[in-house]
Design a protein around this motif. Structure first.
Motif, mmCIF file in Angstrom:
data_model
loop_
_atom_site.group_PDB
_atom_site.id
_atom_site.type_symbol
_atom_site.label_atom_id
_atom_site.label_comp_id
_atom_site.label_asym_id
_atom_site.label_seq_id
_atom_site.Cartn_x
_atom_site.Cartn_y
_atom_site.Cartn_z
ATOM 1 N N TRP A 206 11.733 1.150 -3.572
ATOM 2 C CA TRP A 206 12.818 0.170 -3.612
ATOM 3 C C TRP A 206 12.976 -0.413 -5.006
ATOM 4 O O TRP A 206 14.086 -0.574 -5.505
ATOM 5 C CB TRP A 206 12.528 -0.932 -2.597
ATOM 6 C CG TRP A 206 13.575 -2.003 -2.564
ATOM 7 C CD1 TRP A 206 14.793 -1.966 -1.942
ATOM 8 C CD2 TRP A 206 13.490 -3.287 -3.204
ATOM 9 N NE1 TRP A 206 15.480 -3.142 -2.155
ATOM 10 C CE2 TRP A 206 14.696 -3.974 -2.919
ATOM 11 C CE3 TRP A 206 12.516 -3.922 -3.973
ATOM 12 C CZ2 TRP A 206 14.951 -5.262 -3.392
ATOM 13 C CZ3 TRP A 206 12.767 -5.199 -4.440
ATOM 14 C CH2 TRP A 206 13.956 -5.853 -4.154
ATOM 15 N N ARG A 207 11.855 -0.724 -5.657
ATOM 16 C CA ARG A 207 11.922 -1.266 -7.020
ATOM 17 C C ARG A 207 12.420 -0.225 -8.012
ATOM 18 O O ARG A 207 13.209 -0.533 -8.907
ATOM 19 C CB ARG A 207 10.542 -1.766 -7.442
ATOM 20 C CG ARG A 207 10.082 -3.014 -6.726
ATOM 21 C CD ARG A 207 8.721 -3.480 -7.205
ATOM 22 N NE ARG A 207 8.731 -3.820 -8.618
ATOM 23 C CZ ARG A 207 7.680 -4.326 -9.262
ATOM 24 N NH1 ARG A 207 6.534 -4.513 -8.600
ATOM 25 N NH2 ARG A 207 7.757 -4.625 -10.537
ATOM 26 N N THR A 209 14.459 2.276 -7.507
ATOM 27 C CA THR A 209 15.892 2.532 -7.361
ATOM 28 C C THR A 209 16.730 1.452 -8.034
ATOM 29 O O THR A 209 17.931 1.660 -8.279
ATOM 30 C CB THR A 209 16.288 2.611 -5.880
ATOM 31 O OG1 THR A 209 15.883 1.415 -5.209
ATOM 32 C CG2 THR A 209 15.634 3.817 -5.223
ATOM 33 N N ARG A 210 16.135 0.319 -8.344
ATOM 34 C CA ARG A 210 16.827 -0.769 -9.023
ATOM 35 C C ARG A 210 16.463 -0.844 -10.497
ATOM 36 O O ARG A 210 16.694 -1.862 -11.155
ATOM 37 C CB ARG A 210 16.522 -2.100 -8.327
ATOM 38 C CG ARG A 210 17.337 -2.266 -7.064
ATOM 39 C CD ARG A 210 16.685 -3.187 -6.056
ATOM 40 N NE ARG A 210 17.544 -3.332 -4.879
ATOM 41 C CZ ARG A 210 17.674 -2.408 -3.935
ATOM 42 N NH1 ARG A 210 17.014 -1.272 -4.041
ATOM 43 N NH2 ARG A 210 18.477 -2.604 -2.895
#
Length: 274
Positions: A206-207, A209-210
């Motif tokens: 998740w991190r 992808t950002r």
């Protein structure tokens, strides 16, 4: 571990030959003890980087031969093929790694330890070690450089995070099945660590992808896999479980190379090892 795998493969291919005659059998645990003794004598009788490197290799091979026969000493019938032996051997390596890491990283070096290290380097120089001891350093540096160049490739950087996520998901299946069948303490520990590693990997994905760094989360997830989850995997799969261990080490190596800063002259090529 390499000595153990080579030994077991050799014994399997040769039909487990008996070294000796009559009622005698010279087990390779004795050769392992001899190797560790030779390494110990080398380190006591000689000085220099080259001797220390050679002693480390001999000691490692000797310990591998020794620990390979641990099944004979854990069973009443001297069973070399005792099924949990792969997990036992791996647990010994994990415990050794943990003790060394805690011992080395417990605090910064003191002034006295720095002076002792400087004295050792001086002794190596007077012993003529630099000329004879440079080749292991050159090989190590070339290996690190080649590994860094390999890890810098864009496809590897792009797919390392998804591969870690998929691997932790794969490792999660079996402990959950075992826990659903029998909610005992070992299965609970196995499932807890596997679930935690998977959650950390998902958070890392998740991190990433950002556009934020997630190598620290992936590091913890893979270390949990390597130090705990893979012990249970080897307990179930015996030496076939060494393949997931190797895959975990490969992913951990890639992740660490991505986390390392790039040198100034190659900043555009992506992070490499220091």
């Amino acid at each position: 571990m390499l000595t153990i795998l080579v030994t077991r493969a050799f014994l399997h291919l040769t039909g487990y030959p008996q070294v000796g005659s009559g009622g005698l059998h010279i087990a390779h645990v004795l050769w392992g003890g001899l190797g560790m003794l030779v390494a110990h004598l080398m380190s006591m009788l000689f000085i220099g980087v080259g001797v220390r490197n050679a002693a480390a290799v001999v000691a490692g091979a000797g310990f591998g031969l020794f620990i390979d026969e641990v099944g004979k000493f854990l069973t009443a019938d001297n069973n070399y093929f005792y099924e949990p032996v792969a997990a036992v051997i791996y647990a010994v390596f994990v415990a050794t790694y943990a003790v060394v890491r805690l011992g080395v990283n417990r605090r910064p070096l003191s002034e006295r330890e720095r002076l002792v290290n400087a004295a050792h380097r001086t002794a190596d120089g007077h012993a003529g070690s630099p000329a004879g001891g440079e080749w292991p350093t050159r090989i190590r540096e070339r290996w690190r450089s080649a590994l860094a160049d390999f890890c810098r490739r864009p496809p590897l950087r792009r797919w390392t995070a998804p591969a870690i996520g998929l691997f932790t998901l794969f490792s999660l299946g079996r402990p959950l099945v075992l826990l659903s069948r029998d909610a005992n303490l070992p299965n609970l520990v196995h499932a807890t660590f596997a679930c935690t590693a998977f959650v950390l990997a998902v958070l890392g994905l998740w991190r990433s992808t950002r556009g934020r760094s997630a190598t620290d989360l992936f590091e913890v997830a893979l270390m949990m896999e390597l130090l705990v989850v893979q012990v249970f995997w080897l307990l179930d799969s015996e030496f076939a479980g060494i393949l997931p261990v190797a895959w975990t080490v490969a992913l951990l190596t890639l992740n660490r190379r991505h986390a390392a800063p790039a040198p100034p002259d190659r900043a555009t090529c992506g992070p490499v090892a220091r």
